[in-house]
Design a protein around this motif. Structure first.
Motif, PDB file in Angstrom:
ATOM      1  N   GLU A  80       0.872  -1.184   0.000  1.00 41.27           N
ATOM      2  CA  GLU A  80       0.000   0.000   0.000  1.00 41.27           C
ATOM      3  C   GLU A  80       0.898   1.219   0.000  1.00 41.27           C
ATOM      4  O   GLU A  80       1.740   1.369   0.886  1.00 41.27           O
ATOM      5  N   LYS A  81       0.744   2.041  -1.007  1.00 39.55           N
ATOM      6  CA  LYS A  81       1.604   3.215  -1.174  1.00 39.55           C
ATOM      7  C   LYS A  81       3.072   2.804  -1.195  1.00 39.55           C
ATOM      8  O   LYS A  81       3.944   3.523  -0.689  1.00 39.55           O
ATOM      9  N   GLY A  82       3.320   1.633  -1.757  1.00 39.83           N
ATOM     10  CA  GLY A  82       4.681   1.136  -1.865  1.00 39.83           C
ATOM     11  C   GLY A  82       5.208   0.456  -0.619  1.00 39.83           C
ATOM     12  O   GLY A  82       6.279  -0.152  -0.636  1.00 39.83           O
ATOM     13  N   GLU A  83       4.469   0.551   0.473  1.00 44.37           N
ATOM     14  CA  GLU A  83       4.903  -0.027   1.740  1.00 44.37           C
ATOM     15  C   GLU A  83       4.422  -1.480   1.873  1.00 44.37           C
ATOM     16  O   GLU A  83       3.307  -1.813   1.449  1.00 44.37           O
ATOM     17  N   PRO A  84       5.239  -2.340   2.475  1.00 40.71           N
ATOM     18  CA  PRO A  84       4.839  -3.738   2.638  1.00 40.71           C
ATOM     19  C   PRO A  84       3.870  -3.935   3.797  1.00 40.71           C
ATOM     20  O   PRO A  84       4.025  -3.337   4.864  1.00 40.71           O
ATOM     21  N   LEU A  85       2.860  -4.752   3.578  1.00 38.70           N
ATOM     22  CA  LEU A  85       1.933  -5.155   4.629  1.00 38.70           C
ATOM     23  C   LEU A  85       1.932  -6.675   4.731  1.00 38.70           C
ATOM     24  O   LEU A  85       2.231  -7.377   3.757  1.00 38.70           O
ATOM     25  N   GLU A  86       1.597  -7.153   5.886  1.00 38.22           N
ATOM     26  CA  GLU A  86       1.577  -8.592   6.157  1.00 38.22           C
ATOM     27  C   GLU A  86       0.411  -9.294   5.463  1.00 38.22           C
ATOM     28  O   GLU A  86      -0.554  -8.655   5.046  1.00 38.22           O
ATOM     29  N   ASP A  87       0.518 -10.595   5.360  1.00 38.45           N
ATOM     30  CA  ASP A  87      -0.581 -11.441   4.889  1.00 38.45           C
ATOM     31  C   ASP A  87      -1.462 -11.722   6.103  1.00 38.45           C
ATOM     32  O   ASP A  87      -1.037 -12.386   7.052  1.00 38.45           O
ATOM     33  N   ALA A  88      -2.680 -11.219   6.081  1.00 40.01           N
ATOM     34  CA  ALA A  88      -3.564 -11.339   7.247  1.00 40.01           C
ATOM     35  C   ALA A  88      -3.905 -12.781   7.587  1.00 40.01           C
ATOM     36  O   ALA A  88      -4.212 -13.092   8.734  1.00 40.01           O
ATOM     37  N   SER A  89      -3.862 -13.671   6.605  1.00 37.88           N
ATOM     38  CA  SER A  89      -4.172 -15.069   6.887  1.00 37.88           C
ATOM     39  C   SER A  89      -3.023 -15.757   7.617  1.00 37.88           C
ATOM     40  O   SER A  89      -3.232 -16.704   8.377  1.00 37.88           O
ATOM     41  N   CYS A  90      -1.809 -15.284   7.400  1.00 40.72           N
ATOM     42  CA  CYS A  90      -0.639 -15.853   8.086  1.00 40.72           C
ATOM     43  C   CYS A  90      -0.318 -15.094   9.363  1.00 40.72           C
ATOM     44  O   CYS A  90       0.133 -15.674  10.350  1.00 40.72           O
ATOM     45  N   THR A  91      -0.532 -13.783   9.326  1.00 41.61           N
ATOM     46  CA  THR A  91      -0.158 -12.922  10.447  1.00 41.61           C
ATOM     47  C   THR A  91      -1.336 -12.033  10.836  1.00 41.61           C
ATOM     48  O   THR A  91      -1.368 -10.840  10.514  1.00 41.61           O
ATOM     49  N   PRO A  92      -2.316 -12.591  11.545  1.00 44.65           N
ATOM     50  CA  PRO A  92      -3.475 -11.794  11.966  1.00 44.65           C
ATOM     51  C   PRO A  92      -3.206 -10.945  13.196  1.00 44.65           C
ATOM     52  O   PRO A  92      -4.034 -10.131  13.601  1.00 44.65           O
ATOM     53  N   GLY A  93      -2.024 -11.159  13.805  1.00 47.08           N
ATOM     54  CA  GLY A  93      -1.714 -10.485  15.055  1.00 47.08           C
ATOM     55  C   GLY A  93      -2.154 -11.326  16.242  1.00 47.08           C
ATOM     56  O   GLY A  93      -2.999 -12.211  16.107  1.00 47.08           O
ATOM     57  N   ALA A  94      -1.578 -11.068  17.396  1.00 44.48           N
ATOM     58  CA  ALA A  94      -1.966 -11.758  18.634  1.00 44.48           C
ATOM     59  C   ALA A  94      -1.606 -10.867  19.809  1.00 44.48           C
ATOM     60  O   ALA A  94      -0.524 -10.278  19.835  1.00 44.48           O
ATOM     61  N   THR A  95      -2.512 -10.743  20.744  1.00 45.59           N
ATOM     62  CA  THR A  95      -2.286  -9.904  21.914  1.00 45.59           C
ATOM     63  C   THR A  95      -1.779 -10.731  23.087  1.00 45.59           C
ATOM     64  O   THR A  95      -1.934 -11.946  23.124  1.00 45.59           O
ATOM     65  N   SER A  96      -1.196 -10.043  24.031  1.00 48.29           N
ATOM     66  CA  SER A  96      -0.738 -10.691  25.260  1.00 48.29           C
ATOM     67  C   SER A  96      -1.816 -10.584  26.332  1.00 48.29           C
ATOM     68  O   SER A  96      -2.305  -9.484  26.597  1.00 48.29           O
ATOM     69  N   PRO A  97      -2.180 -11.691  26.966  1.00 50.56           N
ATOM     70  CA  PRO A  97      -3.186 -11.630  28.030  1.00 50.56           C
ATOM     71  C   PRO A  97      -2.681 -10.900  29.270  1.00 50.56           C
ATOM     72  O   PRO A  97      -3.462 -10.554  30.149  1.00 50.56           O
ATOM     73  N   ALA A  98      -1.379 -10.629  29.306  1.00 51.39           N
ATOM     74  CA  ALA A  98      -0.793  -9.957  30.469  1.00 51.39           C
ATOM     75  C   ALA A  98      -0.993  -8.448  30.425  1.00 51.39           C
ATOM     76  O   ALA A  98      -0.738  -7.756  31.418  1.00 51.39           O
ATOM     77  N   VAL A  99      -1.455  -7.928  29.281  1.00 52.36           N
ATOM     78  CA  VAL A  99      -1.643  -6.480  29.138  1.00 52.36           C
ATOM     79  C   VAL A  99      -3.117  -6.182  28.917  1.00 52.36           C
ATOM     80  O   VAL A  99      -3.732  -6.697  27.981  1.00 52.36           O
ATOM     81  N   THR A 100      -3.679  -5.364  29.773  1.00 55.77           N
ATOM     82  CA  THR A 100      -5.087  -4.974  29.665  1.00 55.77           C
ATOM     83  C   THR A 100      -5.214  -3.462  29.824  1.00 55.77           C
ATOM     84  O   THR A 100      -4.270  -2.788  30.263  1.00 55.77           O
TER      85      THR A 100
END
Length: 226
Positions: A80-100
């Motif tokens: 997007e605008k020449g910048e690389p973005l991740e593949d959402a199916s491989c890298t959807p992100g994940a949060t830490s349960p230790a941070v709220t």
């Protein structure tokens, strides 16, 4: 007469059954709507109208182990605008349960030490980075690419969940061999500042960067990336 009397009840019974099915249909539909509400939501008023829930990882560990990466060649970069973005199916992100939202002051918003204390060692991230480069088909210099937490540690991202890590190629025009330098890092810093100052919630910042880190700041009403 006797036969007629005997024939009527089944007919009535059939009508009642059909009527009962018809009247149950809206009720059943309502039940389906309630079930669908948690997944997609019929309107923008419910929580279900929001983006899909981000996976939750294992959180910080005393000892980290090398995590299995997606199969070689199974992930595709987007741009997007020449910048690389991740593949959402491989890298959807994940949060830490230790941070709220409730413990920000004791975790990501404390003055120092949080990210350093939970970051996996190179002995773990090194093999993961090489394997993930294969997942994405990245063939450039590994030293110029960042093995990046999609949701950064300072935004409550999980430290070593494979869903939250990807080999991020260098920005367009990057000089080969000059090391890691990308525009996503200052976006993360600005989001962190906004979260810790109370301008945006932790969840909103996490969702924005997972959806599209390039537009994350503008979508949250913050300054655009410089």
């Amino acid at each position: 007469m006797s036969l007629a009397r005997r024939a009527v009840p089944p007919v009535l019974l059939t009508c009642l059954v059909l009527t009962g099915c018809s009247s149950a249909s809206p009720s059943g539909s309502a039940t389906s709507d309630k079930g669908g509400l948690s997944a997609a939501g019929p309107s923008g008023t419910g929580a279900s109208a929001e983006a899909p829930k981000i996976p939750v990882g294992a959180g910080p560990q005393k000892t980290y182990t090398v995590q299995q990466q997606p199969a070689a060649g199974s992930c595709r970069y987007r741009t997007e605008k020449g910048e690389p973005l991740e593949d959402a199916s491989c890298t959807p992100g994940a949060t830490s349960p230790a941070v709220t939202q409730a413990n920000l002051a004791a975790t990501v918003c404390r003055k120092s030490g949080y990210t350093k204390g939970i970051r996996p060692p190179v002995s773990v991230t090194g093999p993961e980075k090489r394997a993930n480069a294969s997942s994405y088909g990245y063939t450039g210099r590994l030293g110029d690419a960042e093995y990046d937490h999609l949701i950064s540690l300072e935004l409550g991202g999980d430290p070593n969940d494979a869903r939250n890590l990807w080999v991020e190629p260098p920005d367009p025009g990057h000089r080969a061999g000059s090391g890691v330098n990308n525009r996503k890092d200052p976006v993360e810093s600005k989001l962190h500042t906004a979260v810790c100052s109370g301008k945006v919630t932790l969840r909103a910042a996490q969702q924005a960067i997972v959806t599209d880190w390039i537009t994350a700041l503008s979508k949250l009403g913050l300054t655009t990336p410089s």
